[in-house]
Design an enzyme around this catalytic site. Sequence first.
Site, PDB file in Angstrom:
ATOM      1  N   GLU A 127      68.035  77.703 -36.251  1.00 35.95           N
ATOM      2  CA  GLU A 127      69.216  78.390 -35.719  1.00 35.95           C
ATOM      3  C   GLU A 127      69.786  79.302 -36.805  1.00 35.95           C
ATOM      4  OE1 GLU A 127      72.639  75.902 -34.865  1.00 35.95           O
ATOM      5  OE2 GLU A 127      72.786  76.874 -32.907  1.00 35.95           O
ATOM      6  N   GLY A 142      78.836  70.626 -32.995  1.00 33.10           N
ATOM      7  CA  GLY A 142      78.553  71.244 -34.285  1.00 33.10           C
ATOM      8  C   GLY A 142      77.063  71.335 -34.492  1.00 33.10           C
ATOM      9  N   CYS A 199      76.196  78.395 -29.754  1.00 33.82           N
ATOM     10  CA  CYS A 199      75.065  77.453 -29.749  1.00 33.82           C
ATOM     11  C   CYS A 199      74.041  77.793 -28.679  1.00 33.82           C
ATOM     12  CB  CYS A 199      75.600  76.049 -29.520  1.00 33.82           C
ATOM     13  SG  CYS A 199      76.714  75.962 -28.116  1.00 33.82           S
ATOM     14  N   GLU A 255      77.114  67.638 -28.924  1.00 35.43           N
ATOM     15  CA  GLU A 255      76.725  68.986 -28.465  1.00 35.43           C
ATOM     16  C   GLU A 255      76.308  69.743 -29.708  1.00 35.43           C
ATOM     17  OE1 GLU A 255      76.525  69.826 -25.441  1.00 35.43           O
ATOM     18  OE2 GLU A 255      78.034  68.778 -24.261  1.00 35.43           O
ATOM     19  N   LYS A 265      89.917  66.352 -34.782  1.00 37.12           N
ATOM     20  CA  LYS A 265      89.792  67.062 -36.054  1.00 37.12           C
ATOM     21  C   LYS A 265      89.300  68.465 -35.744  1.00 37.12           C
ATOM     22  CE  LYS A 265      86.731  68.003 -39.111  1.00 37.12           C
ATOM     23  NZ  LYS A 265      87.184  69.311 -39.593  1.00 37.12           N
TER      24      LYS A 265
END
Length: 518
Positions: free
Chosen positions: A400, A244, A301, A267, A191
């Site tokens: 974040e 994500g 990230c 991750e 996806k």
Amino acid sequence: MTSTIESPVTSDNTAVPHYQMFIDGRWVDSAERYEIINPATEEIVATAAKGDVSHADTAVAAARRTFQEGVWRNLSGSARAAVLETTADALEARSEELAAAATREGGAPIYLSMGLNAITPISNLRYFAELARTYRFELPGPVVGGIAHGGVVRREPVGVCAAIVPWNFPLALAVWKIGPALAAGNSVVLKTDEKTPIGALELARELQAAGLPDGVFNVVTGDGEVVGAHLASHTDVNKIGFTGSSEVGKKVSEAASRSNLKRVTLELGGKGPNIVLEDADMQMAVDGAIWGFLMHAGQACESGTRLLLPASVHDRFVDRLIERLKDVKIGDPLDATSNLGPLIDAAQRERVLGYIELAKQEGATVACGGGVPAGVDKGYWVEPTVLINVTNDMRVAREEIFGPVLCVLRYETVEEAIAIANDSDFGLSAGVWSNSVDTALEVSRQLEAGSVWINDFHMANENYAFGGFKQSGVGRELGANALDPYTEVKSIQISMEPDISKRAYGLALPTPAPAWSR
Ligand code: NAD
């Protein structure tokens, strides 16, 4: 609605191309479509099929069928490697086209798209092909003298693997999952992120052209909470690889566990500390700090978003940093001279600007940037922003932000720097800058991070495993063991002398031993 055209794209006589999904070797459209928007210009780049749970189900069924039939997993590792290598060659021939498409849909400057959406995934595919060729799918097991048996240890593919990826490096992050999954003999349903499906659809086309049997690899586009959530809870999916946010990662992990105890690799997010030691080469560290937080406008990230400076050099360093940021060229990401592109969408821009406001309320100072670049009326831009007087308890230092925002923190001793670096829910990446590799290594050993880079940043090299400590993830991608999470270990033990074996476990056997014990 299905078609057997050889391209993911139909023109449909409309002004923009339309991308279909790839399911069971066919290009499949949906009743509903959505628009892919260029974040630099707000223009429509393309439309894409909006898949739903029925498309995900069809894709999983195709993957399951091919896995059961063994059309891919029963090939040798070398035969699978050859398909991946042919695919890599085909993608390489289209690198410039792929990079331009990635820049249009995702906004990264073209040099980055060329690196991370073309050169890197192509190189990664070749690396996984080599692993397929050399991986020890079956090994003789140890011969255990005391209980007189030997055996075989096998690594078998897990089955149907789902991959869910974000928009920031869509092709590379997809290949980090698809590559090892296919190399190990699994069937896959990917996806893509809603905003950036193009690279993966082109990959599907090239895999099919290279000879991958229909149904082994499928791409479903659509909403995360619909298609992604369905794959995470699907009882016929054996393994999920997810990249994500930590927030969604937890949902995926929970659904995977609750449905059928899927194997999971996650991750997730980060808040990377970038530690400058007192003896560092200042100009190199200034440039490294900028590279660390500003690559892809901070939408990585592993970005180095917390810059830890010794109090003794803090002011000089910040002055140089701000001076150097004037050299960063903000502009059309398709222009090879641009260094900084936009954020992915309006929501992300608002979120980042919101964090800058929050920083001020928390007592931090905006040393440069802080808003939308002057003269920009289209696209989702934010200036490079440096926040000083940040302390590690502020939300801007703990959460974040995923934008071009650097938090600068002061420290007095190296021990304090290490403590600040480790005082985080995240543990994905870190940087250490020093003229002494020995000193930097000693600091690196004490950092809670999956990747530590000395005198550099963002070194996601396929030969080194990548992944996070703490809430930055579960498991690792890349590296020499990259195929392991896409396999199940099977231990086959052959008893040479059943009586001896049972006695070794203290089992008293009747004499003569009954037939069932032999
Ligand atoms: P996100 O978590 O919102 O979305 C990631 C993917 O999950 C998308 O494909 C999305 O459609 C899908 N998704 C959304 N809701 C879902 C659900 N309920 N179930 C299943 N799938 C769902 O992340 P994002 O905003 O697209 O990407 C940015 C995040 O990704 C940041 O937190 C960043 O740190 C992280 N990231 C991590 C790595 C890494 O390797 N650790 C790499 C890149 C990005």
